[in-house]
Design a protein around this motif. Structure first.
Motif, PDB file in Angstrom:
ATOM      1  N   VAL A 191      12.389   3.872  -6.287  1.00  0.00           N
ATOM      2  CA  VAL A 191      11.306   4.562  -7.011  1.00  0.00           C
ATOM      3  C   VAL A 191       9.913   3.938  -6.818  1.00  0.00           C
ATOM      4  O   VAL A 191       8.950   4.664  -6.563  1.00  0.00           O
ATOM      5  N   PRO A 192       9.767   2.604  -6.895  1.00  0.00           N
ATOM      6  CA  PRO A 192       8.410   2.054  -6.722  1.00  0.00           C
ATOM      7  C   PRO A 192       7.849   2.235  -5.311  1.00  0.00           C
ATOM      8  O   PRO A 192       6.656   2.065  -5.117  1.00  0.00           O
ATOM      9  N   ARG A 193       8.718   2.601  -4.346  1.00  0.00           N
ATOM     10  CA  ARG A 193       8.234   2.669  -2.965  1.00  0.00           C
ATOM     11  C   ARG A 193       8.077   4.097  -2.441  1.00  0.00           C
ATOM     12  O   ARG A 193       7.755   4.309  -1.282  1.00  0.00           O
ATOM     13  N   ILE A 194       8.329   5.070  -3.332  1.00  0.00           N
ATOM     14  CA  ILE A 194       8.110   6.458  -2.919  1.00  0.00           C
ATOM     15  C   ILE A 194       7.106   7.119  -3.876  1.00  0.00           C
ATOM     16  O   ILE A 194       6.908   6.655  -4.998  1.00  0.00           O
ATOM     17  N   GLY A 195       6.471   8.180  -3.392  1.00  0.00           N
ATOM     18  CA  GLY A 195       5.551   8.953  -4.229  1.00  0.00           C
ATOM     19  C   GLY A 195       5.983  10.398  -4.192  1.00  0.00           C
ATOM     20  O   GLY A 195       6.384  10.906  -3.143  1.00  0.00           O
ATOM     21  N   VAL A 196       5.944  11.060  -5.354  1.00  0.00           N
ATOM     22  CA  VAL A 196       6.513  12.403  -5.423  1.00  0.00           C
ATOM     23  C   VAL A 196       5.530  13.397  -6.029  1.00  0.00           C
ATOM     24  O   VAL A 196       4.950  13.146  -7.087  1.00  0.00           O
ATOM     25  N   LEU A 197       5.343  14.506  -5.344  1.00  0.00           N
ATOM     26  CA  LEU A 197       4.685  15.665  -5.945  1.00  0.00           C
ATOM     27  C   LEU A 197       5.794  16.668  -6.200  1.00  0.00           C
ATOM     28  O   LEU A 197       6.290  17.306  -5.270  1.00  0.00           O
TER      29      LEU A 197
END
Lengths: 371, 317
Positions: free
Chosen positions: B80-86
């Motif tokens: 989770v801390p290493r991905i970004g989600v729209l």
């Protein structure tokens, strides 16, 4: 648990709250308005004052003295009715529900009884009344009591039985003082339950929960920040209610450590119940309906607005299974009667209920997408 | 498939059931680091289910999914801390401003060094920084969502239908932001049902239909492999042209603008048709030869239309 995340959530929620006028209204203004309205309605009987039209057909010194005597108790304000008026027609025309007639010969009879010791001498006062009136019964009770006192006085003997009141309660309290703790419990219940229920449904519907699921926030962080947020709201509404009650009605209530204990326990209990209801009310609209279906019976059956003792026996038994009942009882025990034993008992019951529903609610809460 | 460090995402035999519905059925692919990977398919094809499994917010029924070398079912906290989600249909708190929203998510990720103003500039939200979310238009909301997806300086960015429901102008503005991400060398996983979006932005396109992966490759590759023909369009109203072309052994059709369309294999065919028409003494005011586009490839592969506004006339044989 990450304090940074909990604080960030709390700040964003409080900021939203402070910018949302309707939320402000329901948290602050609504309970305050209830206190003002109910306080104004129910405070009146303490200075009870009924108008009593009296038709004096005797027009003597004795009858005038009687009229004066009726008014002297502070219950009635007598209004003279012309002696030549038709009493029944007058009652109808003036839309009054009780009219007292002092008959002609009142003074003569009084003299015969007092001066000539004639035990057969008596008078009959007639009252014309409207049986559909709700205040009639109270007025008649006062009239009867006055008549009994007058009879007793005229007989010349001192009363054998007199009544002296002694309350089992340490102090006397007014209705408004009974009402304020109930309103506090109600306001905290409403904001916690609907807060837990609606916010979750709304955030889910809007997809904010889906976004949060892709951030490092955990279920514990989420639940704790929600509870803290609800506690802040509960404190805001409790303080507003108390300020208004003191300022407007000059209430005399004990504010002690029980109050924060009850507020916190109540938030946990109703946030827990809100979380338990969330899975069955996923949409924001059905969440509001589910919340109301739960809140209203709770409000009316738990002694928020009137003592539970006024309800039929089976409803009184039913009230005892409602969590709000113990909050009302406990808050009144601590704020009015300073009865620590009852306050402790009710707090223990509330704590047990809060613990169970909160844990159960936390377990059923799927704040992320889940499977 | 390999787990080499070149791959940002590895999906092997991914299957997801909802009751009897098989939303995703044995899907496998890899996404290289630094590429823009477009996951293309119509509504209900299984795009969002797949991407949400990769984002760790859904669990797969079976199969293996690795993000940055970590298993999505076991290492959610590390991923989770290493991905970004729209997320699809991104939304935020109504009464919170653009800047406050970015700050809020920055705090959630604990990335206090992230330059919020730089993110605002990157997504061209400079003059909207103090506007509350509910006052933003759809395109601005999506751009804010992209800014928020970048607060933790993620290695992989997931954009689930970033331009769905936007008008062409707003869509362009979002594409500009996405091209900026591509220039910065981010790995971008894009799901879309807009073919132009995939053609413009993607290094690799994977086409999913009814839960199954039907084709994968660069846009040029896909066209080359799946459409070994050209489209010849003859602008003519004369009835004789249609018969002439048919007599030459082709299968011409008349489209809704009264043009004649013919599918041809090679340039010799074009010459044959043109001289045939000329020889018959028929007028030919205009013509056009082109490669089929991804839209046609998609239709050919799946028999489905990507989205309601997709032009279908170009796909006639």
């Amino acid at each position: 648990m990450t304090p940074r995340i909990i604080a960030a959530n709390l700040v964003v929620r409080l900021r939203s709250f402070s910018r949302e006028k309707s939320a402000m209204f329901f948290t602050v203004a609504f309970p305050v308005i209830l206190v003002l309205v109910f306080g104004a309605i129910f405070t009146k009987p303490e200075h009870m004052n009924f108008e009593l039209p009296v038709q004096d057909l005797d027009q003597s010194d004795a009858s005038a003295k009687l009229v004066k005597g009726l008014a002297s108790q502070g219950v009635f304000e007598t209004i003279p009715v012309p002696a030549d008026a038709d009493a029944i027609q007058y009652t109808r025309d003036h839309k009054i529900n009780l009219l007292l007639i002092i008959p002609k010969g009142f003074e003569d009879m009084q003299l015969r009884r007092l001066e000539e010791w004639d035990d057969d001498a008596s008078v009959t006062l007639t009252y014309i009344y409207d049986p559909s009136s709700t205040s009639l019964k109270t007025k008649l009770q006062f009239l009867n009591a006055m008549a009994a006192a007058a009879n007793q006085e005229i007989s010349g003997t001192s009363p054998f039985i007199t009544l002296k009141e002694q309350s089992i309660l340490a102090k006397k309290y007014r209705f408004i003082e009974f009402f304020v703790p109930g309103i506090i419990a109600m306001a905290v219940m409403t904001s916690s339950l609907s807060g837990a229920l609606n916010t979750n449904a709304e955030l889910r519907q809007k997809g904010i929960l889906r976004k949060l699921a892709t951030t490092p926030i955990t279920r514990t962080d989420w639940l704790l920040s929600n509870v803290l947020y609800q506690i802040v709201l509960a404190v805001i509404s409790t303080v507003s209610i108390l300020l208004v009650s003191y300022a407007v009605f000059d209430v005399r209530l004990e504010i002690n450590a029980w109050l924060p204990v009850y507020v916190v326990l109540e938030v946990f209990a109703f946030v827990g119940i809100g979380m338990l209801l969330t899975p069955i009310a996923r949409e924001a609209e059905s969440a509001a309906a589910a919340g109301n279906a739960f809140l209203f019976p709770m409000m009316f059956l738990s002694g928020t607005f009137f003592p539970v003792e006024m309800m039929p026996g089976f409803l009184q038994k039913f009230a005892r299974i409602l969590p709000l009942y113990y909050l009302n009882e406990g808050l009144r025990a601590s704020m009015i009667f300073v009865d620590n034993t009852t306050a402790l008992r009710c707090a223990a019951i509330t704590a047990a209920v809060a613990g169970v529903v909160f844990v159960a609610g936390a377990l059923v809460t799927r704040w992320d997408q889940g499977a | 498939m390999t787990h080499s460090d070149d791959n940002a995402i590895t999906v092997e035999g991914l299957t997801k059931h909802y009751g009897d519905l098989r939303a995703v059925n044995d899907v496998s692919f890899t996404v290289r680091r630094g590429e823009v990977f477009a996951f293309l398919g119509p509504n209900g094809a299984g795009k969002t289910t797949t991407v949400e499994i990769i984002e760790t917010i859904r669990t797969p029924t079976s199969g293996r999914v690795n993000v940055l070398g970590m298993d999505v079912t076991k290492q959610k906290r590390d991923i989770v801390p290493r991905i970004g989600v729209l997320p699809q249909g991104f939304s935020s708190y109504d009464r919170i401003t653009v800047r406050e929203s970015i700050l809020y998510y920055r705090r959630l990720f604990g990335c206090s060094t992230t330059d919020v103003d730089a993110l605002i500039d990157l997504t061209n939200l400079g003059d909207k920084r103090d506007v509350q979310f509910n006052k933003l238009s759809g395109g601005l909301k999506q751009r804010l969502g992209i800014a928020i997806a970048l607060v933790n300086d993620p290695e992989v960015v997931f954009l689930d239908e970033p331009t769905t429901g936007l008008d062409p102008h707003a869509r362009r503005a979002v594409w500009d932001v996405l091209l900026g991400l591509k220039r910065k060398g981010k790995t971008v996983f894009l799901t879309t049902h807009y073919m132009e979006e995939a053609e413009l932005l993607a290094d690799t396109v994977a086409i999913i239909s009814k839960g199954k992966l039907v084709a994968m490759g660069s846009p040029e590759d896909l066209i080359e492999r799946n459409a070994n023909y050209m489209c010849l369009t003859l602008r003519s109203a004369e009835a004789g042209v249609l018969d002439t072309v048919r007599r030459l052994g082709f299968e011409p059709v008349r489209d809704d603008r009264n043009n004649i369309r013919v599918r041809v294999k090679q340039t010799d065919d074009v010459e044959a048709i043109l001289s045939g028409v000329k020889g018959a003494g028929l007028a030919l005011p205009g013509m056009d030869v082109r490669k089929p586009n991804l839209e046609e490839v998609f239709l050919g592969l799946t028999g489905e239309v990507l989205h309601e506004s997709a032009p279908v006339s170009g796909a006639t044989p």
